[in-house]
Design an enzyme around this catalytic site. Sequence first.
Site, PDB file in Angstrom:
ATOM      1  N   CYS A  42     -25.561  53.417  93.004  1.00  0.00           N
ATOM      2  CA  CYS A  42     -25.429  54.017  91.430  1.00  0.00           C
ATOM      3  C   CYS A  42     -26.827  54.349  91.202  1.00  0.00           C
ATOM      4  CB  CYS A  42     -24.636  52.563  90.219  1.00  0.00           C
ATOM      5  SG  CYS A  42     -24.394  52.244  88.873  1.00  0.00           S
ATOM      6  N   ASP A  44     -28.182  53.650  88.694  1.00  0.00           N
ATOM      7  CA  ASP A  44     -28.571  52.609  87.756  1.00  0.00           C
ATOM      8  C   ASP A  44     -30.721  53.061  88.396  1.00  0.00           C
ATOM      9  OD1 ASP A  44     -29.636  50.151  86.860  1.00  0.00           O
ATOM     10  OD2 ASP A  44     -27.902  49.961  86.274  1.00  0.00           O
ATOM     11  N   ARG A  46     -32.309  50.316  87.684  1.00  0.00           N
ATOM     12  CA  ARG A  46     -32.756  49.113  88.479  1.00  0.00           C
ATOM     13  C   ARG A  46     -32.393  48.543  89.572  1.00  0.00           C
ATOM     14  NH1 ARG A  46     -29.780  46.344  83.370  1.00  0.00           N
ATOM     15  NH2 ARG A  46     -28.226  47.488  84.164  1.00  0.00           N
ATOM     16  N   HIS A  98     -23.468  46.993  91.898  1.00  0.00           N
ATOM     17  CA  HIS A  98     -24.703  46.423  91.245  1.00  0.00           C
ATOM     18  C   HIS A  98     -23.516  45.454  90.349  1.00  0.00           C
ATOM     19  CE1 HIS A  98     -25.596  48.190  88.006  1.00  0.00           C
ATOM     20  NE2 HIS A  98     -25.498  49.033  88.176  1.00  0.00           N
ATOM     21  N   CYS A 101     -22.929  46.663  86.651  1.00  0.00           N
ATOM     22  CA  CYS A 101     -22.841  47.862  85.997  1.00  0.00           C
ATOM     23  C   CYS A 101     -21.840  48.319  84.628  1.00  0.00           C
ATOM     24  CB  CYS A 101     -21.887  48.057  87.434  1.00  0.00           C
ATOM     25  SG  CYS A 101     -22.163  50.218  86.766  1.00  0.00           S
TER      26      CYS A 101
END
Length: 217
Positions: A42, A44, A46, A98, A101
Site C-alpha cells: 500500500c 501508506d 507508515r 496493512h 487501511c
Amino acid sequence: MSNIEKLLEQNKVWAESMTERDPEFFKRLSDQQNPDFLWIGCSDSRVPANQIIDLPPGEVFVHRNVANLIHYNDMNALSVIQYAVDVLKVEHIMIVGHYGCGGVRASITGGDNGMVDYWLHTLRELYNLHYDELKHLPLDEQVDRMCELNVRSQVQNLARTKILQRAWERGQKLEVHGWVYGLSDGRVNNLDCTISNLSQVPQLYRVDRIEPLPQQD
C-alpha cells in the site's frame, strides 16, 4: 530552512554517514540490482518495505498503490511485475496489506471519495461478496478482516497473470505470499496463502488450458 531544504540536508547527512560506515556501499549499489524480493504494498507512508523486513537498499524491488491492488489493466503494476520476474528473476513476491487501511475503509463506508472510488471498485465488489459474514462485526473489525480478504484475493489475481504462469512453465522458482502488516505492533501476519506453481491456479485461468470448459445448458 524550508521543508524541502531540510530533506536535502538530511539526505546529505545520510549519504555521508553511509559512506563513513561503508566506503564501498554506493559503489556496490550502483553496479547492479539483484533483489530476490518484490514487495507489492500500500502507498501508506507508515508501511515502508525495506524497514519492515530490515533489508538495505538494493534488496527489495517495490511497487505500491492505494490498497495494494492488482488490476489486469494496470500497465504500471504489470510492467513492474514483468521486469521483476523476467529480468531480475525475483524468487518471492509479497503482497502486503496493512490493518486499518484507509482504502479498504473507504470501500466499506462508501461516500464520494473522488477518483479513488474508481480504483477501489473491485474492493467494493469483494466486500459485497463477503457482506453476510462481515455485516455483524464492528466497523474496525470489518476493515481488518477485509484487509486480509483483499490480500488473499490479490495473491490469486497475481497468480492468474500470464507473467507468473509463463515463469512457472519454464521452471522458474517463484512464490507469491500474502501478508498483512500491523501498524500497532510492527508485526507481519503471514496469511499462509502462498502460491508457488501452476497447479495451484484454477483451470479457468491457466494459460496451458487445452480442454474447453463444459458448456452449461
